[in-house]
Each structure stands twice: as structure tokens, then as C-alpha cells.
Write a protein that holds these residues in place. Structure first.
Motif, PDB file in Angstrom:
ATOM      1  N   ILE A   1      25.067  24.874  63.768  1.00 18.66           N
ATOM      2  CA  ILE A   1      26.446  24.946  64.253  1.00 18.66           C
ATOM      3  C   ILE A   1      27.089  26.265  63.839  1.00 18.66           C
ATOM      4  CG2 ILE A   1      28.772  23.992  63.970  1.00 18.66           C
ATOM      5  CD1 ILE A   1      27.424  21.210  63.780  1.00 18.66           C
ATOM      6  N   VAL A   2      27.036  26.591  62.558  1.00 15.69           N
ATOM      7  CA  VAL A   2      27.738  27.798  62.084  1.00 15.69           C
ATOM      8  C   VAL A   2      27.000  29.070  62.479  1.00 15.69           C
ATOM      9  CG1 VAL A   2      28.923  26.567  60.239  1.00 15.69           C
ATOM     10  CG2 VAL A   2      26.698  27.624  59.770  1.00 15.69           C
ATOM     11  N   ALA A   3      25.693  28.981  62.721  1.00 17.65           N
ATOM     12  CA  ALA A   3      24.972  30.148  63.222  1.00 17.65           C
ATOM     13  C   ALA A   3      25.364  30.451  64.660  1.00 17.65           C
ATOM     14  CB  ALA A   3      23.466  29.923  63.121  1.00 17.65           C
ATOM     15  N   ASP A   4      25.550  29.392  65.457  1.00 22.41           N
ATOM     16  CA  ASP A   4      25.879  29.576  66.870  1.00 22.41           C
ATOM     17  C   ASP A   4      27.365  29.822  67.108  1.00 22.41           C
ATOM     18  OD1 ASP A   4      23.225  29.184  67.424  1.00 22.41           O
ATOM     19  OD2 ASP A   4      23.449  27.134  68.176  1.00 22.41           O
ATOM     20  N   GLU A   5      28.228  29.360  66.208  1.00 24.11           N
ATOM     21  CA  GLU A   5      29.675  29.564  66.334  1.00 24.11           C
ATOM     22  C   GLU A   5      30.271  29.751  64.933  1.00 24.11           C
ATOM     23  OE1 GLU A   5      32.543  30.753  66.979  1.00 24.11           O
ATOM     24  OE2 GLU A   5      32.322  30.003  69.036  1.00 24.11           O
ATOM     25  N   PRO A   6      30.219  30.982  64.414  1.00 23.56           N
ATOM     26  CA  PRO A   6      30.706  31.239  63.047  1.00 23.56           C
ATOM     27  C   PRO A   6      32.178  30.905  62.828  1.00 23.56           C
ATOM     28  CG  PRO A   6      29.361  33.071  63.825  1.00 23.56           C
ATOM     29  CD  PRO A   6      29.610  32.183  65.012  1.00 23.56           C
ATOM     30  N   ALA A   7      32.969  30.817  63.905  1.00 21.18           N
ATOM     31  CA  ALA A   7      34.400  30.534  63.753  1.00 21.18           C
ATOM     32  C   ALA A   7      34.684  29.073  63.419  1.00 21.18           C
ATOM     33  CB  ALA A   7      35.146  30.920  65.026  1.00 21.18           C
ATOM     34  N   VAL A   8      33.682  28.213  63.500  1.00 18.74           N
ATOM     35  CA  VAL A   8      33.889  26.801  63.161  1.00 18.74           C
ATOM     36  C   VAL A   8      34.400  26.684  61.726  1.00 18.74           C
ATOM     37  CG1 VAL A   8      32.679  24.639  62.644  1.00 18.74           C
ATOM     38  CG2 VAL A   8      32.261  25.817  64.808  1.00 18.74           C
ATOM     39  N   ASP A   9      35.498  25.931  61.547  1.00 20.94           N
ATOM     40  CA  ASP A   9      36.048  25.760  60.202  1.00 20.94           C
ATOM     41  C   ASP A   9      35.957  24.317  59.700  1.00 20.94           C
ATOM     42  OD1 ASP A   9      37.966  24.694  61.878  1.00 20.94           O
ATOM     43  OD2 ASP A   9      39.582  26.032  61.247  1.00 20.94           O
ATOM     44  N   THR A  10      35.646  23.383  60.596  1.00 15.81           N
ATOM     45  CA  THR A  10      35.513  21.971  60.225  1.00 15.81           C
ATOM     46  C   THR A  10      34.380  21.351  61.019  1.00 15.81           C
ATOM     47  OG1 THR A  10      37.904  21.799  59.851  1.00 15.81           O
ATOM     48  CG2 THR A  10      36.691  19.740  60.098  1.00 15.81           C
ATOM     49  N   VAL A  11      33.538  20.576  60.349  1.00 13.18           N
ATOM     50  CA  VAL A  11      32.488  19.816  61.025  1.00 13.18           C
ATOM     51  C   VAL A  11      32.679  18.339  60.689  1.00 13.18           C
ATOM     52  CG1 VAL A  11      30.010  19.396  61.270  1.00 13.18           C
ATOM     53  CG2 VAL A  11      30.858  21.739  61.007  1.00 13.18           C
ATOM     54  N   VAL A  12      32.606  17.503  61.719  1.00 13.33           N
ATOM     55  CA  VAL A  12      32.776  16.058  61.536  1.00 13.33           C
ATOM     56  C   VAL A  12      31.448  15.365  61.782  1.00 13.33           C
ATOM     57  CG1 VAL A  12      34.113  14.022  62.162  1.00 13.33           C
ATOM     58  CG2 VAL A  12      35.132  16.303  62.398  1.00 13.33           C
ATOM     59  N   ALA A  13      31.043  14.551  60.811  1.00  6.65           N
ATOM     60  CA  ALA A  13      29.796  13.802  60.917  1.00  6.65           C
ATOM     61  C   ALA A  13      30.078  12.324  60.725  1.00  6.65           C
ATOM     62  CB  ALA A  13      28.795  14.274  59.859  1.00  6.65           C
ATOM     63  N   ALA A  14      29.490  11.495  61.559  1.00 10.92           N
ATOM     64  CA  ALA A  14      29.549  10.054  61.337  1.00 10.92           C
ATOM     65  C   ALA A  14      28.712   9.708  60.112  1.00 10.92           C
ATOM     66  CB  ALA A  14      29.028   9.306  62.557  1.00 10.92           C
ATOM     67  N   VAL A  15      29.125   8.665  59.404  1.00 12.32           N
ATOM     68  CA  VAL A  15      28.440   8.279  58.167  1.00 12.32           C
ATOM     69  C   VAL A  15      27.898   6.865  58.256  1.00 12.32           C
ATOM     70  CG1 VAL A  15      28.772   7.736  55.723  1.00 12.32           C
ATOM     71  CG2 VAL A  15      29.705   9.844  56.667  1.00 12.32           C
ATOM     72  N   GLY A  16      26.622   6.735  57.921  1.00 10.90           N
ATOM     73  CA  GLY A  16      26.023   5.445  57.637  1.00 10.90           C
ATOM     74  C   GLY A  16      25.792   5.400  56.137  1.00 10.90           C
ATOM     75  N   GLY A  17      24.678   6.017  55.704  1.00  4.93           N
ATOM     76  CA  GLY A  17      24.406   6.125  54.276  1.00  4.93           C
ATOM     77  C   GLY A  17      24.771   7.456  53.674  1.00  4.93           C
ATOM     78  N   GLY A  18      25.177   8.427  54.516  1.00  3.52           N
ATOM     79  CA  GLY A  18      25.682   9.693  54.007  1.00  3.52           C
ATOM     80  C   GLY A  18      24.749  10.881  54.096  1.00  3.52           C
ATOM     81  N   GLY A  19      23.540  10.705  54.630  1.00  6.85           N
ATOM     82  CA  GLY A  19      22.592  11.804  54.664  1.00  6.85           C
ATOM     83  C   GLY A  19      23.010  12.972  55.542  1.00  6.85           C
TER      84      GLY A  19
END
Length: 303
Positions: free
Chosen positions: A159-177
Motif C-alpha cells: 500500500i505505502v509503496a504504491d501510494e506513499p501519501a497514505v496516512d491511515t490504513v484500516v484492517a478488519a480484525v479477527g485474531g489481529g494478524g
């Protein structure tokens, strides 16, 4: 013996290791009601979810003649089965009897031996661990194995390699991996962990200051139904100041259907959790990216 904590350099090493087998999934720049957001289309990954990355990295770290044993609500099992097929390994996957048929069917089609056991993930995992204790067998945990965590982190690195301007990433959580791996990969940026209101093991752990048992009961439970966040994952998430936001099942299904209406993206409910959090205004940042994490369902739109 304590398990060494994973490090950002481990994510880079994992990316090199899995590159011949995993797809580099694209970003979609989307505008909804005048708001812009990036979607990381990880549902296009081999096996239909991000889980392949961690499974590949774990298997590549094993002895090639080890028999792989996994327990899963579905997506990790399918990832392990797919990784084993790609690497010419043998695998057995334990799933609860409640596993969605779409996931069970695909695990078997990938070539793994499927065993239905127990009413939930914990019971399936207990049986899998008993088998994995045999000589020549190795258990691959779905979210609390450092090799799995850093493999999942390659999503964030892309994500950050393809769009360095990203300042927040949202991930769904099950166990947290996935969230833990993302935190390692994008240090210095914000990671938001999004969870269903009724599958909130990270939210409850952060409130308690340690992993605790948490109830499981959501439309997304087949993918996010861990009753307790992983110990290794929690250590990483707490160290990086990751916060949890909650979304209702109604918000999840609404987000899932909007992905179809706006983009013709058909995903399982868990993959819409990050989008639901963003739609509800619970995601900070000027340039957020949401991980659309899986599509292993026999999908139909509500209504």
C-alpha cells in the motif's frame, strides 16, 4: 522459550520470499458522496483473501517434508491448502462444523484433507494441535505466528509503496494478524483496527490491557470469529498504538452491498468491515486506505 517479536525488517524479508507465489493486488481510488478513499483489493489474492501471504511465508520457513496442519474458520484453511498446493506440500485443515460450505468446498478443491470438528474455531484448533504434535507435523496458526504476521504485513508494505501519501490504513480484525503485520509495515502512519460489535476481541483486550476471552456472534464471524486476540499480535498492536473501532452487522452488510452497487465488488461480510468503519466516519486521516480482505462466499446482495 519466548517467541521473538516480529520486526519491520521481517516484513521486507517475507515480501521477497513470497513474491514468486502471491499476487501484488491493486489499489482502487474511489469517491463516495464527495469523499475519496483508497481500497486495497486483496480479495483478488490467490485463495480469495490476504491469508495466503502469511500461509506462504510460514510454509516457506518450514522443512519441506513437514505435513502442514491448520485450524480455521475458512479463509486461513483455504490459504494453507492453496500454499501447500503451490509448494507441493501435504496439508490437513480442521474447521468447525459451522464452516461456510463455500469455504469448505474450496479447501478440498485445493487438495488439502478437510476435517470438520467442533462447534467453533477453538474446538477445531484443539483437535488440530493434537495431530500437529505428531512427528513430522507442523501447526500453522492463523494469526498468532510471527511468520504469519509478517507475511500479512506485506499487504501494508505494498500500500505505502504504491501510494506513499497514505496516512491511515484500516484492517478488519479477527485474531489481529493482519492489523499487526500492517502496523509493522507502515510504521509512522496510523493503523485502525475495525471489528464487528459482536466479534470484538481486540477492542476488549485493549480495554483490559491484555488478551481476554470475548464473545463471538456476528454476520462476519466465519472470518473474524476469534474469541481471543493473539498474544504476539497484541504485543505488536499495543506497541504501535493501534486503536479499535466497532461497526454493527447492519453497517457491515450495508457496506458490503454498497461495494457491489458502486464498484461491482462482491465480497464476504468481513471484507466490508473496513469500508463500514469509513462510511460511518470512524476513520481518521486525509488519505486513508481500506483493506478489502476476502471474497470467499457464495455471495448474493441483500434485497
Amino acid at each position: 522459550m519466548p517467541v521473538p517479536a516480529p520486526a519491520p525488517s521481517d516484513v521486507s524479508a517475507a515480501a521477497d520470499r513470497i513474491r514468486p507465489y502471491a499476487r501484488r493486488t491493486p489499489l482502487l481510488d474511489l469517491e463516495v458522496d464527495g469523499r475519496r478513499v483508497l481500497l486495497k483489493l486483496e480479495y483478488l489474492q490467490r485463495s480469495g483473501s490476504f491469508k495466503l501471504r502469511g500461509a506462504l511465508n510460514a510454509l516457506l520457513a518450514m522443512a519441506p517434508d513437514d505435513h502442514v496442519v491448520a485450524a480455521s474458520g475458512g479463509n486461513h484453511g483455504l490459504a494453507v491448502a492453496t500454499a501447500a498446493s503451490l509448494l507441493d506440500r501435504s496439508a490437513t485443515v480442521y474447521v468447525p462444523v459451522t464452516v461456510p460450505e463455500a469455504k469448505a468446498r474450496r479447501i478440498e478443491a485445493a487438495g488439502a484433507r478437510l476435517v470438520r470438528h467442533g462447534a467453533n474455531f477453538a474446538e477445531a484448533a484443539s483437535a488440530a494441535l493434537d495431530v500437529a504434535a505428531r512427528p513430522g507435523h507442523r501447526f500453522v496458526h492463523p494469526y498468532d505466528d510471527p511468520a504469519v504476521i509478517v507475511g500479512q504485513g506485506t499487504v501494508g508494505a505494498e500500500i505505502v509503496a504504491d501510494e506513499p501519501a497514505v496516512d491511515t490504513v484500516v484492517a478488519a480484525v479477527g485474531g489481529g494478524g493482519l492489523a499487526a503485520g500492517t502496523a509493522l509495515a507502515i510504521a509512522g502512519r496510523t493503523v485502525v483496527a475495525a471489528e464487528p460489535e459482536d466479534c470484538r476481541c481486540l477492542h476488549d483486550a485493549l480495554a483490559a490491557g491484555k488478551p481476554v476471552d470475548s464473545p463471538v456472534g456476528s454476520v462476519a464471524a466465519s472470518a473474524t470469529g476469534a474469541s481471543r486476540v493473539g498474544e504476539v499480535a497484541f504485543e505488536v498492536l499495543a506497541a504501535h498504538g493501534v486503536t479499535s473501532v466497532l461497526v454493527s452487522d447492519e453497517e457491515i452488510l450495508g457496506a458490503r452491498d454498497l461495494l457491489w452497487e458502486e464498484c461491482r465488488i462482491a465480497v464476504e461480510p468481513a471484507a466490508a468491515i473496513s469500508f463500514a468503519a469509513w462510511l460511518a466516519g470512524r476513520v481518521p486521516g486525509k488519505r486513508p486506505c481500506l483493506i478489502i480482505c476476502g471474497a470467499n462466499a457464495d455471495w448474493t446482495a441483500a434485497g
